[in-house]
Design a protein around this motif. Structure first.
Motif, PDB file in Angstrom:
ATOM      1  N   THR A  26      -0.403 -52.700  32.311  1.00 51.30           N
ATOM      2  CA  THR A  26       0.681 -53.563  32.798  1.00 51.30           C
ATOM      3  C   THR A  26       0.397 -54.126  34.190  1.00 51.30           C
ATOM      4  OG1 THR A  26       1.907 -51.648  33.619  1.00 51.30           O
ATOM      5  CG2 THR A  26       2.482 -52.471  31.424  1.00 51.30           C
ATOM      6  N   LYS A  27      -0.304 -53.374  35.026  1.00 50.88           N
ATOM      7  CA  LYS A  27      -0.634 -53.866  36.368  1.00 50.88           C
ATOM      8  C   LYS A  27      -1.945 -54.643  36.386  1.00 50.88           C
ATOM      9  CE  LYS A  27       2.256 -50.903  38.884  1.00 50.88           C
ATOM     10  NZ  LYS A  27       3.258 -51.465  39.687  1.00 50.88           N
ATOM     11  N   LYS A  28      -2.559 -54.768  35.213  1.00 49.32           N
ATOM     12  CA  LYS A  28      -3.803 -55.531  35.038  1.00 49.32           C
ATOM     13  C   LYS A  28      -4.953 -54.998  35.894  1.00 49.32           C
ATOM     14  CE  LYS A  28      -1.294 -59.455  33.493  1.00 49.32           C
ATOM     15  NZ  LYS A  28      -0.559 -60.606  33.800  1.00 49.32           N
ATOM     16  N   TYR A  29      -5.072 -53.684  35.906  1.00 46.94           N
ATOM     17  CA  TYR A  29      -6.211 -53.040  36.556  1.00 46.94           C
ATOM     18  C   TYR A  29      -7.334 -52.943  35.538  1.00 46.94           C
ATOM     19  CZ  TYR A  29      -2.819 -51.484  40.100  1.00 46.94           C
ATOM     20  OH  TYR A  29      -1.865 -51.414  41.065  1.00 46.94           O
ATOM     21  N   TRP A  30      -7.966 -54.048  35.257  1.00 42.78           N
ATOM     22  CA  TRP A  30      -8.926 -54.123  34.157  1.00 42.78           C
ATOM     23  C   TRP A  30     -10.158 -53.254  34.401  1.00 42.78           C
ATOM     24  CZ3 TRP A  30      -5.932 -55.479  30.690  1.00 42.78           C
ATOM     25  CH2 TRP A  30      -5.011 -56.522  30.822  1.00 42.78           C
ATOM     26  N   VAL A  31     -10.620 -53.175  35.627  1.00 39.85           N
ATOM     27  CA  VAL A  31     -11.804 -52.354  35.917  1.00 39.85           C
ATOM     28  C   VAL A  31     -11.475 -50.873  35.683  1.00 39.85           C
ATOM     29  CG1 VAL A  31     -13.426 -51.638  37.720  1.00 39.85           C
ATOM     30  CG2 VAL A  31     -12.731 -54.037  37.551  1.00 39.85           C
ATOM     31  N   ASP A  32     -10.311 -50.433  36.174  1.00 38.74           N
ATOM     32  CA  ASP A  32      -9.907 -49.039  35.951  1.00 38.74           C
ATOM     33  C   ASP A  32      -9.727 -48.745  34.468  1.00 38.74           C
ATOM     34  OD1 ASP A  32      -9.911 -48.601  38.655  1.00 38.74           O
ATOM     35  OD2 ASP A  32      -7.742 -48.890  38.886  1.00 38.74           O
ATOM     36  N   LEU A  33      -9.129 -49.673  33.755  1.00 40.53           N
ATOM     37  CA  LEU A  33      -8.933 -49.495  32.320  1.00 40.53           C
ATOM     38  C   LEU A  33     -10.276 -49.395  31.600  1.00 40.53           C
ATOM     39  CD1 LEU A  33      -6.781 -49.305  30.124  1.00 40.53           C
ATOM     40  CD2 LEU A  33      -6.892 -51.781  29.905  1.00 40.53           C
ATOM     41  N   ALA A  34     -11.225 -50.227  31.997  1.00 42.64           N
ATOM     42  CA  ALA A  34     -12.556 -50.177  31.388  1.00 42.64           C
ATOM     43  C   ALA A  34     -13.226 -48.831  31.660  1.00 42.64           C
ATOM     44  CB  ALA A  34     -13.420 -51.319  31.912  1.00 42.64           C
ATOM     45  N   TRP A  35     -13.114 -48.325  32.887  1.00 44.95           N
ATOM     46  CA  TRP A  35     -13.707 -47.028  33.205  1.00 44.95           C
ATOM     47  C   TRP A  35     -13.045 -45.903  32.411  1.00 44.95           C
ATOM     48  CZ3 TRP A  35     -18.175 -45.908  34.933  1.00 44.95           C
ATOM     49  CH2 TRP A  35     -18.831 -46.761  35.809  1.00 44.95           C
ATOM     50  N   MET A  36     -11.731 -45.981  32.231  1.00 46.20           N
ATOM     51  CA  MET A  36     -11.049 -44.950  31.437  1.00 46.20           C
ATOM     52  C   MET A  36     -11.497 -45.005  29.981  1.00 46.20           C
ATOM     53  SD  MET A  36      -7.189 -44.735  32.990  1.00 46.20           S
ATOM     54  CE  MET A  36      -6.758 -46.435  32.779  1.00 46.20           C
ATOM     55  N   LEU A  37     -11.696 -46.192  29.467  1.00 42.51           N
ATOM     56  CA  LEU A  37     -12.118 -46.327  28.077  1.00 42.51           C
ATOM     57  C   LEU A  37     -13.559 -45.875  27.860  1.00 42.51           C
ATOM     58  CD1 LEU A  37     -10.434 -49.705  27.122  1.00 42.51           C
ATOM     59  CD2 LEU A  37      -9.821 -47.408  26.333  1.00 42.51           C
ATOM     60  N   THR A  38     -14.387 -45.907  28.906  1.00 43.31           N
ATOM     61  CA  THR A  38     -15.773 -45.467  28.737  1.00 43.31           C
ATOM     62  C   THR A  38     -15.856 -44.001  28.329  1.00 43.31           C
ATOM     63  OG1 THR A  38     -16.039 -44.928  31.086  1.00 43.31           O
ATOM     64  CG2 THR A  38     -16.726 -47.139  30.357  1.00 43.31           C
ATOM     65  N   PHE A  39     -14.883 -43.184  28.743  1.00 44.63           N
ATOM     66  CA  PHE A  39     -14.887 -41.788  28.308  1.00 44.63           C
ATOM     67  C   PHE A  39     -14.835 -41.707  26.795  1.00 44.63           C
ATOM     68  CE2 PHE A  39     -12.276 -38.325  26.654  1.00 44.63           C
ATOM     69  CZ  PHE A  39     -13.092 -37.249  26.950  1.00 44.63           C
ATOM     70  N   TYR A  40     -13.913 -42.439  26.173  1.00 41.90           N
ATOM     71  CA  TYR A  40     -13.750 -42.387  24.720  1.00 41.90           C
ATOM     72  C   TYR A  40     -14.934 -43.016  24.011  1.00 41.90           C
ATOM     73  CZ  TYR A  40      -9.184 -40.756  25.852  1.00 41.90           C
ATOM     74  OH  TYR A  40      -8.158 -40.009  26.356  1.00 41.90           O
ATOM     75  N   ILE A  41     -15.466 -44.065  24.576  1.00 47.65           N
ATOM     76  CA  ILE A  41     -16.651 -44.684  23.971  1.00 47.65           C
ATOM     77  C   ILE A  41     -17.812 -43.699  23.981  1.00 47.65           C
ATOM     78  CG2 ILE A  41     -18.362 -46.516  24.272  1.00 47.65           C
ATOM     79  CD1 ILE A  41     -16.000 -48.236  25.396  1.00 47.65           C
ATOM     80  N   ARG A  42     -18.063 -43.073  25.129  1.00 49.69           N
ATOM     81  CA  ARG A  42     -19.150 -42.095  25.217  1.00 49.69           C
ATOM     82  C   ARG A  42     -18.881 -40.881  24.335  1.00 49.69           C
ATOM     83  NH1 ARG A  42     -19.335 -39.951  30.433  1.00 49.69           N
ATOM     84  NH2 ARG A  42     -17.298 -40.831  30.777  1.00 49.69           N
ATOM     85  N   PHE A  43     -17.643 -40.416  24.299  1.00 45.24           N
ATOM     86  CA  PHE A  43     -17.285 -39.248  23.501  1.00 45.24           C
ATOM     87  C   PHE A  43     -17.530 -39.514  22.021  1.00 45.24           C
ATOM     88  CE2 PHE A  43     -14.306 -36.501  21.244  1.00 45.24           C
ATOM     89  CZ  PHE A  43     -14.575 -35.274  21.837  1.00 45.24           C
ATOM     90  N   PHE A  44     -17.031 -40.645  21.518  1.00 46.05           N
ATOM     91  CA  PHE A  44     -17.204 -40.954  20.103  1.00 46.05           C
ATOM     92  C   PHE A  44     -18.653 -41.299  19.767  1.00 46.05           C
ATOM     93  CE2 PHE A  44     -12.590 -41.310  20.219  1.00 46.05           C
ATOM     94  CZ  PHE A  44     -12.265 -40.658  19.043  1.00 46.05           C
TER      95      PHE A  44
END
Length: 122
Positions: A26-44
């Motif tokens: 909602t606050k459009k922190y796209w870089v932070d969101l991308a870094w958070m998603l990298t955990f799931y990408i790496r995990f899967f």
């Protein structure tokens, strides 16, 4: 009666975890969101070939539930027993000393809390 069996296991998996993603989106922190998603990408990517998706999701949920219970036990044991009913207009240091307490030292407590059982010094 129902606090410890119900709330701690759900605190991180439901509230903190999803709320963090919600705020980043909602606050459009796209870089932070991308870094958070990298955990799931790496995990899967790492475990996807070894386990089914259903099992991986269960593993993440179990991890978050254990983490949540640990966090509640460690943080609440140092803060709940103190008298913090109302603001007594004290300075910051006095307020901190009255709102926290140290928990008895033991080999298990030191390990389990990561030495956060010394809350006043922390």
């Amino acid at each position: 009666e129902f606090f410890f069996p119900a709330l701690p296991p759900l605190l991180f998996p439901t509230y903190f975890h999803y709320h963090t993603f919600y705020i980043a989106y909602t606050k459009k922190y796209w870089v932070d969101l991308a870094w958070m998603l990298t955990f799931y990408i790496r995990f899967f990517y790492t475990y996807g070939s070894l386990l089914e998706t259903k099992t991986l999701n269960s593993l993440i949920s179990l991890h978050r539930m254990l983490e949540s219970s640990w966090f509640v036990w460690v943080s609440q044991m140092n803060h709940i027993p103190m008298d913090i009913d109302y603001d007594k207009n004290l300075d910051w240091m006095s307020t901190q000393l009255q709102a926290t307490c140290n928990v008895e030292q033991s080999l298990f407590n030191d390990w389990f809390t990561g030495h956060l059982n010394f809350q006043i010094e922390h």
